[in-house]
Motif scaffolding. Structure first.
Motif, PDB file in Angstrom:
ATOM      1  N   ILE A 194      -9.962  -0.430  24.914  1.00  0.00           N
ATOM      2  CA  ILE A 194      -9.034   0.614  24.471  1.00  0.00           C
ATOM      3  C   ILE A 194      -9.420   1.174  23.106  1.00  0.00           C
ATOM      4  O   ILE A 194      -9.598   2.394  22.968  1.00  0.00           O
ATOM      5  CB  ILE A 194      -7.583   0.097  24.495  1.00  0.00           C
ATOM      6  N   PRO A 195      -9.568   0.365  22.057  1.00  0.00           N
ATOM      7  CA  PRO A 195      -9.970   0.969  20.780  1.00  0.00           C
ATOM      8  C   PRO A 195     -11.374   1.546  20.814  1.00  0.00           C
ATOM      9  O   PRO A 195     -11.656   2.539  20.129  1.00  0.00           O
ATOM     10  CB  PRO A 195      -9.862  -0.196  19.792  1.00  0.00           C
ATOM     11  N   VAL A 251      -6.497   4.818  16.794  1.00  0.00           N
ATOM     12  CA  VAL A 251      -6.285   3.512  17.419  1.00  0.00           C
ATOM     13  C   VAL A 251      -4.877   3.048  17.080  1.00  0.00           C
ATOM     14  O   VAL A 251      -4.479   3.040  15.918  1.00  0.00           O
ATOM     15  CB  VAL A 251      -7.327   2.487  16.934  1.00  0.00           C
ATOM     16  N   LYS A 252      -4.129   2.657  18.108  1.00  0.00           N
ATOM     17  CA  LYS A 252      -2.736   2.274  17.932  1.00  0.00           C
ATOM     18  C   LYS A 252      -2.528   0.815  18.316  1.00  0.00           C
ATOM     19  O   LYS A 252      -3.434   0.143  18.781  1.00  0.00           O
ATOM     20  CB  LYS A 252      -1.840   3.168  18.790  1.00  0.00           C
ATOM     21  N   GLY A 253      -1.291   0.334  18.122  1.00  0.00           N
ATOM     22  CA  GLY A 253      -0.950  -1.032  18.490  1.00  0.00           C
ATOM     23  C   GLY A 253      -1.111  -1.987  17.331  1.00  0.00           C
ATOM     24  O   GLY A 253      -1.700  -1.659  16.296  1.00  0.00           O
ATOM     25  N   ARG A 254      -0.591  -3.198  17.513  1.00  0.00           N
ATOM     26  CA  ARG A 254      -0.656  -4.178  16.422  1.00  0.00           C
ATOM     27  C   ARG A 254      -2.084  -4.566  16.069  1.00  0.00           C
ATOM     28  O   ARG A 254      -2.377  -4.977  14.954  1.00  0.00           O
ATOM     29  CB  ARG A 254       0.152  -5.421  16.788  1.00  0.00           C
ATOM     30  N   LYS A 310      -2.780  -7.535  29.048  1.00  0.00           N
ATOM     31  CA  LYS A 310      -2.113  -7.320  27.769  1.00  0.00           C
ATOM     32  C   LYS A 310      -3.142  -7.437  26.664  1.00  0.00           C
ATOM     33  O   LYS A 310      -3.891  -8.403  26.594  1.00  0.00           O
ATOM     34  CB  LYS A 310      -1.002  -8.349  27.574  1.00  0.00           C
ATOM     35  N   THR A 311      -3.198  -6.433  25.786  1.00  0.00           N
ATOM     36  CA  THR A 311      -4.143  -6.455  24.685  1.00  0.00           C
ATOM     37  C   THR A 311      -3.403  -6.147  23.386  1.00  0.00           C
ATOM     38  O   THR A 311      -2.290  -5.613  23.407  1.00  0.00           O
ATOM     39  CB  THR A 311      -5.268  -5.405  24.883  1.00  0.00           C
TER      40      THR A 311
END
Length: 330
Positions: free
Chosen positions: A204-205, A215-218, A244-245
Motif C-alpha cells: 500500500i505505501p 501515505v495514510k494510516g498509523r 490488515k496492515t
C-alpha cells in the motif's frame, strides 16, 4: 460415482490439453478441480515431478487408499513416475502424510522453470496454477516494458514479464520468504537480478508513493520504505482477499478501489493495468463495474478493458470462476 472414476473422467477431458501443454513446455496443471468435477474439497495438481493432492482437514473426502489409486492412475495416464504429496490443509498442528522426493523439485510452465516444492513454511503452493493465463497475458504484453508487480508472492508474474522481454520488473511483497523463492525462480531462468528487483515492502505505501499519493494510516507515523514517484508501462495488482496492515486493510470485497486507485496511478498514459479478484462471491459483472468506476472517478478511464478467467484446467460449474482478471489500458 467413485473418486477414482471422477478423476479418470477429468483426465480424459484434459487429453487434448495435456498434449498442448507438453508441446508448449508446461508440466504444471490442475488435473482435478473437485468443486466442479464431482468431489468438493479435493484438488489434484501436477507440479513437474510431483503429484500434489490437497484436501481439507475438516472434510474427509478421500481415504489413503483413494489417494494411492489416484496417484497410480495419474502415473499411468501421464506416463511419468510422479512422487506423491498429499497436503491436508487446515492450519497449524495438522499432521501431514509423509512425502519423499530425491533432488530439487522444479516444474515448467510455458517453457519457464519454477520452484514448485509442495512442502514449505506456508500452506499455499509456490506457483498458483489458475494464474497461468495471467502470466501468459503478461508475457505477451511485456516487450521492452517497465513492470510493477504488486503482491508479487514468488514473482511468477515477474519471471513471465522478463521472459516476454521486459526492460525491468519491480516485484513488491512484504514476505521475505516468498521473495527468496522469487529470486530462485529468476536464477532458474537465467534472469539478471539487476533488472529483476525484489522489494520487501508493504504494497500500500509503496504503490501510493509511486503514484504520487500521500501515505495514510498509523504506519505513516512509524516510518516506511521510501520511493520516488514514477510510472510503469505495465502494472499487475494481485491482492489477497483480506489483510490488515498498518496502512489500512486490504479488502477486495468491500474496498477494492483503495487498492486499484494507486495501481492505476502507477501506470503511464497508454500503459496497461492488470487487476485481479479471487473471491467467488464477487461476480464478473460486479468486478468489472468497480474497475471501470474507479478509473473514471480518477479521470483516467480505460480506453480498452477486457476480463479473463483461468484456463481450461480450472472448469467452473456455474460459469463464474473465482478468479477474475481485468486488463485495462489507461
Amino acid at each position: 460415482m467413485s473418486v477414482l472414476h471422477s478423476f479418470s473422467s477429468a483426465l480424459a477431458r484434459r487429453a487434448d490439453l495435456l498434449v498442448r501443454a507438453a508441446a508448449e513446455g508446461t508440466d504444471c496443471l490442475r488435473l482435478f478441480h473437485g468443486i466442479a468435477e464431482g468431489t468438493p474439497g479435493l484438488t489434484v495438481d501436477r507440479y513437474g515431478p510431483v503429484l500434489l493432492v490437497q484436501t481439507q482437514a475438516s472434510r474427509r473426502v478421500v481415504t489413503p487408499e483413494d489417494v494411492a489409486h489416484l496417484a497410480d492412475h495419474a502415473r499411468e495416464v501421464l506416463g511419468a513416475p510422479l512422487s506423491l504429496a498429499w497436503n491436508v490443509r487446515g492450519g497449524a498442528g495438522v499432521e501431514q502424510p509423509p512425502f519423499e522426493h530425491a533432488g530439487p523439485i522444479v516444474g515448467r510452465e510455458l517453457g519457464l522453470a519454477y520452484d514448485v516444492r509442495p512442502r514449505h513454511r506456508g500452506q499455499d503452493p509456490l506457483l498458483f496454477l489458475d494464474f497461468r493465463g495471467t502470466r501468459r497475458l503478461v508475457r505477451a504484453r511485456a516487450s521492452r516494458a517497465s513492470v510493477l508487480n504488486v503482491f508479487a508472492y514468488t514473482c511468477g508474474i515477474g519471471v513471465a514479464a522478463m521472459a516476454g522481454g521486459a526492460r525491468e520488473v519491480w516485484n513488491v511483497d512484504f514476505a521475505r520468504s516468498a521473495l527468496e523463492v522469487g529470486r530462485e525462480n529468476a536464477r532458474l531462468n537465467a534472469i539478471p537480478l539487476e533488472a529483476f528487483r525484489t522489494i520487501e515492502a508493504d504494497a500500500i505505501p509503496a504503490m501510493r508513493q509511486l503514484a504520487g499519493l500521500p501515505v495514510k494510516g498509523r504506519g505513516a507515523r512509524r516510518g516506511f520504505q521510501k520511493f520516488s514517484e514514477r510510472r510503469f508501462d505495465l502494472v499487475v495488482l494481485d491482492p489477497p482477499r483480506w489483510a490488515k496492515t498498518p496502512f489500512g486493510a486490504v479488502d477486495v470485497v468491500n474496498d477494492y478501489p483503495s487498492l486499484l486507485k494507486p495501481a492505476i496511478g502507477c501506470a503511464r498514459a497508454g500503459g496497461t493495468v492488470i487487476a485481479t479478484n479471487h473471491v467467488p462471491t464477487v461476480t464478473r459483472e460486479a468486478f468489472e463495474a468497480v474497475v471501470r468506476r474507479t478509473a473514471e472517478k480518477m479521470g483516467r478511464p480505460f480506453t480498452e478493458l477486457t476480463l479473463h478467467g483461468p484456463e481450461e484446467d480450472f472448469p467452473s460449474f456455474d460459469g463464474e470462476p473465482p478468479l477474475k482478471v481485468a486488463v485495462g489500458v489507461v
